[in-house]
Write a protein that holds these residues in place. Structure first.
Motif, PDB file in Angstrom:
ATOM      1  N   PHE A 153       0.857  -1.172   0.000  1.00  0.00           N
ATOM      2  CA  PHE A 153       0.000   0.000   0.000  1.00  0.00           C
ATOM      3  C   PHE A 153       0.897   1.226   0.000  1.00  0.00           C
ATOM      4  CE2 PHE A 153      -1.881   3.441   2.551  1.00  0.00           C
ATOM      5  CZ  PHE A 153      -2.983   3.737   1.764  1.00  0.00           C
ATOM      6  N   ILE A 183      -3.970  -6.212  -1.560  1.00  0.00           N
ATOM      7  CA  ILE A 183      -3.893  -4.919  -0.884  1.00  0.00           C
ATOM      8  C   ILE A 183      -4.064  -3.838  -1.954  1.00  0.00           C
ATOM      9  CG2 ILE A 183      -2.445  -3.287   0.371  1.00  0.00           C
ATOM     10  CD1 ILE A 183      -1.057  -5.593   1.712  1.00  0.00           C
ATOM     11  N   LYS A 224      -6.204   0.379  -2.543  1.00  0.00           N
ATOM     12  CA  LYS A 224      -6.617   1.596  -1.857  1.00  0.00           C
ATOM     13  C   LYS A 224      -7.845   2.188  -2.521  1.00  0.00           C
ATOM     14  CE  LYS A 224      -3.690   4.775  -4.520  1.00  0.00           C
ATOM     15  NZ  LYS A 224      -2.661   5.828  -4.447  1.00  0.00           N
ATOM     16  N   LEU A 261      -6.296   2.311   3.019  1.00  0.00           N
ATOM     17  CA  LEU A 261      -5.787   0.991   2.670  1.00  0.00           C
ATOM     18  C   LEU A 261      -6.925  -0.014   2.735  1.00  0.00           C
ATOM     19  CD1 LEU A 261      -2.596  -0.767   3.984  1.00  0.00           C
ATOM     20  CD2 LEU A 261      -4.800  -1.890   4.222  1.00  0.00           C
ATOM     21  N   GLY A 270      -3.873   4.798   5.793  1.00  0.00           N
ATOM     22  CA  GLY A 270      -2.867   3.754   5.788  1.00  0.00           C
ATOM     23  C   GLY A 270      -2.408   3.329   7.159  1.00  0.00           C
TER      24      GLY A 270
END
Length: 499
Positions: free
Chosen positions: A300, A355, A357, A366, A386
């Motif tokens: 991320f 992973i 966003k 995230l 995050g």
């Protein structure tokens, strides 16, 4: 008597003054006479400088590998005689510093006609200097030209596919609506990419000086750094370290929001800071405790270049510390006031799938999807910014998400895409619900997918013998609209957008 004497003296003075004046006049007339009779033997035949006016376009665009042909128009002030002129074409080549910058002489001819195969492509322009020297007078005339060296592969979809016993690189130019095939094997004669090649990446760092743009392909225990424009091999991947690791096993690469490119090699993290023009990875990151770490091939990208990663060894999220090569401690990496889940104690039955966003560039959240190994149900974990654990819940109304061949994100739309069989699904993170985005023809199974920001998505399918890449626009609602179809690939393993 005295008065007469005075008059006599004045008379004498007047005579003397008149004589002096007459003498001076005579001398001046004599000098003028002799001067006018003198023959001037000097050379006063003045020449008008034969100045040269250069007429060339202020900017020139050429495809890398094509001939660069320029024929200037030269207008001379007196006579069109070029026998006494010297010509030179040179290219300003930027180095890491001003002191490293040089001029590369391309030709010493009146007209320019050279191959550009060895001139690297640039988003910006080169300065081409045309210089003419008049050998008789020493006067120099010059013209500066903006030279844009581009390629058909400047921006678009980089496609890694497999056919037979090898892999290869291809490119889709969406502006031209055209595909270019087998580019790696065409220019690197005798070198083939093995079937184990699993990722192809393209990186462009707009704020580096000089400009940094490069691509990589990685496989097994090696890979290549390749030129963006020509696809020629520049070096082996293993040479991209200041200190070469004992084990070379490149697994994942990502460009963060700054000038950093991250690498997961054999489960360990390395960073390349290209802001100063260096294409080398630094030292391996160290764990903040004695437990060590083994990273999943996911990341991320957090603001200011740092990132969040998942440690498969200890089943925890860990975050780099940005200013050192040791991961930040959990007390520094996460905000303890948010407790949706414990980021350093993830359920051991949960296996990481992806992973990504959602949200804006500088305040993104995230998103991580895990599969429960006991029943294949999926769970979504979210960390605002995050580092703030704010979201944990079971994924609902999303058929067979755990079987997806890949995941792609449209952050500003709050959407994630996954694919099973011949169906592309659109998962809305906020509503926790999936819809069928597109159904491909029967017999075509999705093999790879990737988004370009939140604007478009490319999806590759295979019918067992041939591969096809479909491109779609992403609407404001997250729905996709068919754009184009490109056929005749092998089985596509990876898609990456080159900006």
């Amino acid at each position: 008597m005295k008065s007469n004497l005075n008059n006599y003296n004045n008379w004498l003075k007047n005579i003397k003054a008149n004589n002096v004046r007459k003498t001076l006049i005579i001398l001046c007339l004599t000098a003028f006479f002799f001067t006018s009779c003198y023959k001037d033997k000097g050379n006063y035949d003045y020449k008008i400088p034969n100045d040269v006016a250069i007429t060339i376009a202020d900017s020139v665009v050429v495809l890398q590998g094509d001939q660069l042909k320029i024929t200037p128009v030269l207008n001379q002030k007196v006579a069109a005689n070029e026998s006494g002129l010297n010509f030179e074409w040179s290219l300003a080549v930027a180095g890491k510093t001003v002191a490293d910058s040089t001029y590369q002489v391309l030709a010493k001819t009146r007209n320019l006609d050279i191959s550009t195969v060895d001139i690297k492509t640039k988003r910006d322009y080169y300065t081409l200097n045309y210089r003419i020297t008049n050998n008789e007078t020493g006067v120099v005339y010059r013209k500066l030209i903006k030279l844009f060296v581009t390629t058909n592969y400047q921006t678009g979809w980089l496609i890694l596919d497999q056919s037979g016993s090898t892999a290869d690189l291809n490119f889709i130019n969406p502006d031209q609506e055209k595909a270019y095939y087998k580019l790696f094997s065409k220019v690197n004669t005798g070198t083939n990419l093995p079937l184990s090649t699993h990722h192809a990446y393209s990186f462009y760092v707009p704020y580096s000086d000089p400009e940094i743009a490069f691509s990589t392909v990685i496989y097994g225990n090696e890979g290549y750094l390749i030129d963006n424009g020509s696809f020629k091999i520049l070096s082996n991947f293993s040479s991209l370290f200041f200190s070469k690791p004992a084990v070379i096993k490149p697994e994942f690469m990502h460009q963060n929001l700054g000038n950093n490119v991250s690498l997961i090699n054999n489960g360990k993290l390395y960073y390349m800071n290209v802001s100063a023009g260096s294409i080398k990875f630094g030292d391996e990151y160290k764990s903040y405790d004695a437990n060590g770490y083994t990273l999943a091939a996911q990341a991320f990208p957090y603001y200011r270049g740092s990132g969040m990663f998942f440690d498969n060894l200890n089943h925890r999220f860990i975050r780099d510390s940005y200013i050192s090569t040791t991961f930040a401690t959990s007390t520094m990496a996460f905000d303890p006031s948010y407790t949706a889940f414990d980021p350093i104690n993830i359920d051991p039955n949960h296996e990481l799938l992806t992973i990504g966003k959602i949200g804006s560039i500088y305040n993104s959240t995230l998103i991580a999807i895990f599969k429960d190994k006991t029943n294949n149900s999926c769970y979504i974990y979210g960390m605002e910014g995050g580092y703030k654990p704010t979201l944990f819940k079971a994924v609902e109304n999303s058929p067979d998400m755990y079987l997806s061949v890949g995941f792609a994100y449209a952050p500003s739309r709050n959407q994630m895409y996954y694919a099973v069989g011949n169906v592309l699904y659109q998962y809305d993170v906020l509503s926790n619900n999936s819809l069928v985005a597109y159904t491909f023809p029967a017999g075509e199974d999705v093999t790879a997918l990737q988004t370009k920001n939140s604007e478009s998505i490319a999806v590759a399918t295979s019918n067992g013998s041939n591969g096809t890449v479909y491109t779609f626009d992403i609407e404001a609602t997250g729905e996709v609209t068919f754009k184009n179809k490109y056929e005749n690939f092998g089985k596509v393993k990876d898609i990456n957008y080159r900006y």
